[in-house]
Design a protein around this motif. Structure first.
Motif, PDB file in Angstrom:
ATOM      1  N   LYS A  78      72.272 151.116  -3.501  1.00  0.00           N
ATOM      2  CA  LYS A  78      73.058 150.183  -3.117  1.00  0.00           C
ATOM      3  C   LYS A  78      74.580 150.722  -3.025  1.00  0.00           C
ATOM      4  O   LYS A  78      75.000 151.301  -4.125  1.00  0.00           O
ATOM      5  CB  LYS A  78      73.191 148.909  -4.171  1.00  0.00           C
ATOM      6  CG  LYS A  78      71.979 148.214  -3.749  1.00  0.00           C
ATOM      7  CD  LYS A  78      71.536 147.531  -2.549  1.00  0.00           C
ATOM      8  CE  LYS A  78      70.544 146.657  -2.609  1.00  0.00           C
ATOM      9  NZ  LYS A  78      69.440 146.797  -1.431  1.00  0.00           N
ATOM     10  N   GLY A  97      77.823 144.192  -1.983  1.00  0.00           N
ATOM     11  CA  GLY A  97      77.201 145.468  -1.850  1.00  0.00           C
ATOM     12  C   GLY A  97      76.231 145.377  -0.648  1.00  0.00           C
ATOM     13  O   GLY A  97      75.861 144.231   0.016  1.00  0.00           O
ATOM     14  N   SER A 113      79.308 146.978   3.144  1.00  0.00           N
ATOM     15  CA  SER A 113      79.847 146.586   1.661  1.00  0.00           C
ATOM     16  C   SER A 113      81.244 146.211   1.870  1.00  0.00           C
ATOM     17  O   SER A 113      81.545 145.187   1.181  1.00  0.00           O
ATOM     18  CB  SER A 113      79.631 147.574   0.687  1.00  0.00           C
ATOM     19  OG  SER A 113      80.439 148.709   0.837  1.00  0.00           O
TER      20      SER A 113
END
Length: 163
Positions: A78, A97, A113
């Motif tokens: 992530k 994220g 994000s």
């Protein structure tokens, strides 16, 4: 002196209002969420979204380029964007994220994000309230893309029923 210098909002409520304003329809994009298997993939559930550059432009417009910043940190698979806005001389931070995307994975995670973190400040948040849109797709050599006009047609008809 900068061209087109405008008076920027100072109070937190005014900044919040300016950040959360709707975008013109021509700046909203549509993508296929999932194909309708019942009609052989001739229609799909569509998702409305905005481009990361649009988020950056909104931040520049409302706050000025010097009053916002973002930091991206990778945690496993992530990418987390920490978005900071300078409001009344103090930095306010919010984070969110995203994982890698199917196209340009790292770049997509950074853009997504940022957009997700911006939603915490109200930018584009209203898009999550759009009614469910199932619209036609156009087949471009086996790749299904939204029929943009049909997306807006379905959206407007559903919005008029809701309103």
């Amino acid at each position: 002196m900068a061209k087109n210098k405008q008076q920027r909002p100072i109070e937190a409520d005014d900044i919040s209002y300016a950040l959360s304003k709707d975008f013109p329809e021509n700046e909203i994009r549509w993508r296929v969420g999932r194909l309708n298997r019942k009609d052989g993939g001739k229609s799909a559930y569509m998702l409305a979204y905005i481009d990361a550059r649009l988020v950056q432009s909104r931040l520049d417009e409302v706050l000025g380029f010097e009053n916002w910043q973002c930091k991206h940190v990778v945690y496993g698979s992530k990418t987390i964007c920490h978005l900071g806005l300078k409001i009344k001389g103090e930095w306010v931070w919010k984070s969110d994220g995203a994982g890698d995307t199917n196209v340009e994975a790292d770049k997509g995670a950074i853009s997504d994000s940022l957009k997700r973190a911006a939603v915490h400040f109200g930018i584009g948040r209203y898009l999550y309230d759009f009614p469910e849109v199932w619209a036609r797709v156009i087949d471009r050599g086996g790749y299904k893309i939204p029929d943009i006009n049909h997306c807006w047609e379905v959206y407007r008809s559903k919005k008029s029923i809701i309103s």
